[in-house]
Write a protein that holds these residues in place. Structure first.
Motif, PDB file in Angstrom:
ATOM      1  N   LEU A 109       0.915  -1.390   0.062  1.00 49.87           N
ATOM      2  CA  LEU A 109      -0.147  -0.108   0.056  1.00 49.87           C
ATOM      3  C   LEU A 109       0.989   1.250  -0.018  1.00 49.87           C
ATOM      4  N   LEU A 110       1.996   1.332   0.712  1.00 49.98           N
ATOM      5  CA  LEU A 110       2.647   2.520   1.005  1.00 49.98           C
ATOM      6  C   LEU A 110       3.385   2.629  -0.640  1.00 49.98           C
ATOM      7  N   TYR A 111       3.897   1.597  -1.193  1.00 48.50           N
ATOM      8  CA  TYR A 111       4.694   1.647  -2.328  1.00 48.50           C
ATOM      9  C   TYR A 111       3.502   2.265  -3.430  1.00 48.50           C
ATOM     10  N   ARG A 112       2.285   1.552  -3.613  1.00 51.32           N
ATOM     11  CA  ARG A 112       1.354   1.855  -4.583  1.00 51.32           C
ATOM     12  C   ARG A 112       1.003   3.732  -4.085  1.00 51.32           C
ATOM     13  N   LYS A 113       0.985   3.940  -3.019  1.00 55.52           N
ATOM     14  CA  LYS A 113       0.740   5.469  -2.601  1.00 55.52           C
ATOM     15  C   LYS A 113       1.895   6.255  -3.340  1.00 55.52           C
ATOM     16  N   LEU A 114       2.971   5.826  -3.653  1.00 52.00           N
ATOM     17  CA  LEU A 114       4.184   6.544  -3.747  1.00 52.00           C
ATOM     18  C   LEU A 114       4.314   6.658  -5.591  1.00 52.00           C
ATOM     19  N   GLY A 115       3.370   5.734  -5.808  1.00 56.52           N
ATOM     20  CA  GLY A 115       3.327   5.676  -7.493  1.00 56.52           C
ATOM     21  C   GLY A 115       4.039   4.756  -8.239  1.00 56.52           C
ATOM     22  N   PHE A 116       4.433   3.686  -7.245  1.00 55.86           N
ATOM     23  CA  PHE A 116       4.815   2.176  -7.771  1.00 55.86           C
ATOM     24  C   PHE A 116       3.779   1.512  -8.389  1.00 55.86           C
ATOM     25  N   LYS A 117       3.686   0.696  -9.737  1.00 56.49           N
ATOM     26  CA  LYS A 117       2.657   0.163 -10.134  1.00 56.49           C
ATOM     27  C   LYS A 117       3.083  -1.471 -10.407  1.00 56.49           C
ATOM     28  N   TYR A 118       2.234  -2.339 -10.367  1.00 59.07           N
ATOM     29  CA  TYR A 118       2.286  -3.680 -10.271  1.00 59.07           C
ATOM     30  C   TYR A 118       2.959  -3.980 -11.720  1.00 59.07           C
ATOM     31  N   LEU A 119       3.950  -4.749 -11.731  1.00 54.15           N
ATOM     32  CA  LEU A 119       4.615  -5.053 -13.100  1.00 54.15           C
ATOM     33  C   LEU A 119       4.482  -6.682 -13.376  1.00 54.15           C
ATOM     34  N   ASN A 120       4.609  -7.705 -12.136  1.00 52.48           N
ATOM     35  CA  ASN A 120       4.361  -9.038 -12.345  1.00 52.48           C
ATOM     36  C   ASN A 120       4.529  -9.860 -11.133  1.00 52.48           C
ATOM     37  N   ASP A 121       3.951 -11.126 -11.137  1.00 52.87           N
ATOM     38  CA  ASP A 121       4.347 -11.860  -9.867  1.00 52.87           C
ATOM     39  C   ASP A 121       5.640 -12.499 -10.280  1.00 52.87           C
ATOM     40  N   THR A 122       6.336 -12.963  -9.083  1.00 51.29           N
ATOM     41  CA  THR A 122       7.666 -13.758  -8.975  1.00 51.29           C
ATOM     42  C   THR A 122       7.653 -14.337  -7.659  1.00 51.29           C
ATOM     43  N   ALA A 123       8.898 -15.114  -7.270  1.00 45.47           N
ATOM     44  CA  ALA A 123       8.988 -15.354  -5.970  1.00 45.47           C
ATOM     45  C   ALA A 123      10.793 -15.100  -5.964  1.00 45.47           C
ATOM     46  N   TRP A 124      10.946 -15.020  -4.574  1.00 39.30           N
ATOM     47  CA  TRP A 124      12.211 -14.735  -4.198  1.00 39.30           C
ATOM     48  C   TRP A 124      12.475 -15.478  -2.694  1.00 39.30           C
ATOM     49  N   GLY A 125      13.470 -16.077  -2.479  1.00 34.55           N
ATOM     50  CA  GLY A 125      13.906 -16.634  -1.195  1.00 34.55           C
ATOM     51  C   GLY A 125      12.561 -17.311  -0.610  1.00 34.55           C
ATOM     52  N   GLY A 126      12.000 -18.221  -1.630  1.00 35.77           N
ATOM     53  CA  GLY A 126      11.018 -19.120  -1.264  1.00 35.77           C
ATOM     54  C   GLY A 126       9.533 -18.364  -1.034  1.00 35.77           C
ATOM     55  N   HIS A 127       9.414 -17.203  -1.066  1.00 37.48           N
ATOM     56  CA  HIS A 127       8.185 -16.399  -0.746  1.00 37.48           C
ATOM     57  C   HIS A 127       7.503 -15.621  -2.231  1.00 37.48           C
ATOM     58  N   LYS A 128       6.223 -15.740  -2.245  1.00 40.27           N
ATOM     59  CA  LYS A 128       5.707 -15.276  -3.303  1.00 40.27           C
ATOM     60  C   LYS A 128       5.689 -13.558  -3.237  1.00 40.27           C
ATOM     61  N   MET A 129       6.159 -13.031  -4.366  1.00 44.46           N
ATOM     62  CA  MET A 129       6.320 -11.747  -4.285  1.00 44.46           C
ATOM     63  C   MET A 129       5.777 -11.217  -5.455  1.00 44.46           C
ATOM     64  N   LYS A 130       5.429  -9.754  -5.568  1.00 48.05           N
ATOM     65  CA  LYS A 130       4.947  -8.883  -6.538  1.00 48.05           C
ATOM     66  C   LYS A 130       6.125  -7.866  -6.859  1.00 48.05           C
ATOM     67  N   HIS A 131       6.497  -7.923  -8.120  1.00 49.83           N
ATOM     68  CA  HIS A 131       7.400  -6.949  -8.681  1.00 49.83           C
ATOM     69  C   HIS A 131       6.722  -5.622  -8.917  1.00 49.83           C
ATOM     70  N   LEU A 132       7.066  -4.383  -8.273  1.00 46.99           N
ATOM     71  CA  LEU A 132       6.397  -3.094  -8.496  1.00 46.99           C
ATOM     72  C   LEU A 132       7.402  -2.232  -9.042  1.00 46.99           C
ATOM     73  N   GLN A 133       6.940  -1.345  -9.643  1.00 48.46           N
ATOM     74  CA  GLN A 133       8.170  -0.429 -10.453  1.00 48.46           C
ATOM     75  C   GLN A 133       7.413   1.013 -10.684  1.00 48.46           C
ATOM     76  N   LYS A 134       8.252   1.807 -10.434  1.00 49.69           N
ATOM     77  CA  LYS A 134       7.970   3.510 -10.645  1.00 49.69           C
ATOM     78  C   LYS A 134       8.614   3.931 -11.747  1.00 49.69           C
TER      79      LYS A 134
END
Length: 192
Positions: free
Chosen positions: A164-189
């Motif tokens: 929520l913080l990242y999105r408030k600052l203008g980061f947008k969803y790029l894709n789903d990924t995983a890192w370190g065994g965790h499901k992640m979202k790649h966000l980009q501004k």
């Protein structure tokens, strides 16, 4: 009042602790294996922060300082995604030397064209005061000054407050990924 500034080598120990906070201790324990401790990981991370050729280098870090005491109360580590493989070599070498574990096959979390925000953490006593936002804004300005078209990060799917913080600052969803065994979202501004 806080001050956002470039880190210095003498802050390596504190920066390493914040990086571990950003990674979360479960992830850190996975990196060291069953025969080593979180303190062993902290010692390795402190050495990596003190280096200039590491993705975790103080040279890649902005710190938030309490202006009264000059204490580090938050950090944001970021680097040019095009440099990931060169910068990651230091981590791979240290992990082999310290823990006997080879991480050379670890997934890439960034790529060329992105200032990758690797670690963001704020002392729990200073949270909800806008410090993470100030660090992120300064990091996006850094991307702009380096002529890198975007700033990006991975957020754990189990951390909606951070997303929520990242999105408030203008980061947008790029894709789903995983890192370190965790499901992640790649966000980009994207910089304008």
């Amino acid at each position: 009042m806080i001050k956002i500034t470039n880190a210095v080598k003498q802050q390596a120990d504190k920066i390493a602790r914040y990086i571990m906070l950003a990674m979360n201790h479960e992830c850190c324990k996975n990196f060291v294996g069953s025969t080593h401790t979180l303190e062993d990981f902290h010692n390795m991370m402190t050495r990596l922060v003190a280096r200039e050729d590491s993705q975790y280098s103080y040279k890649n870090t902005l710190v938030a300082l309490d202006e009264d005491s000059e204490n580090v109360i938050g950090i944001c580590v970021s680097y040019d995604g095009a440099d990931l493989h060169r910068l990651r070599k230091a981590f791979i070498e240290e992990a082999i030397k310290e823990f006997g574990i080879d991480y050379s096959g670890i997934d890439d979390e960034t790529e060329k064209g992105e200032l990758y925000i690797d670690s963001l953490a704020v002392d729990e006593r200073y949270r909800n005061m806008g410090i993470a936002s100030a660090l992120l804004k300064a990091t996006c300005e850094k991307a702009d000054s380096l002529k890198i078209p975007s700033a990006g990060l991975l957020v754990d799917c189990g951390n909606p407050k951070a997303e929520l913080l990242y999105r408030k600052l203008g980061f947008k969803y790029l894709n789903d990924t995983a890192w370190g065994g965790h499901k992640m979202k790649h966000l980009q501004k994207t910089n304008h």
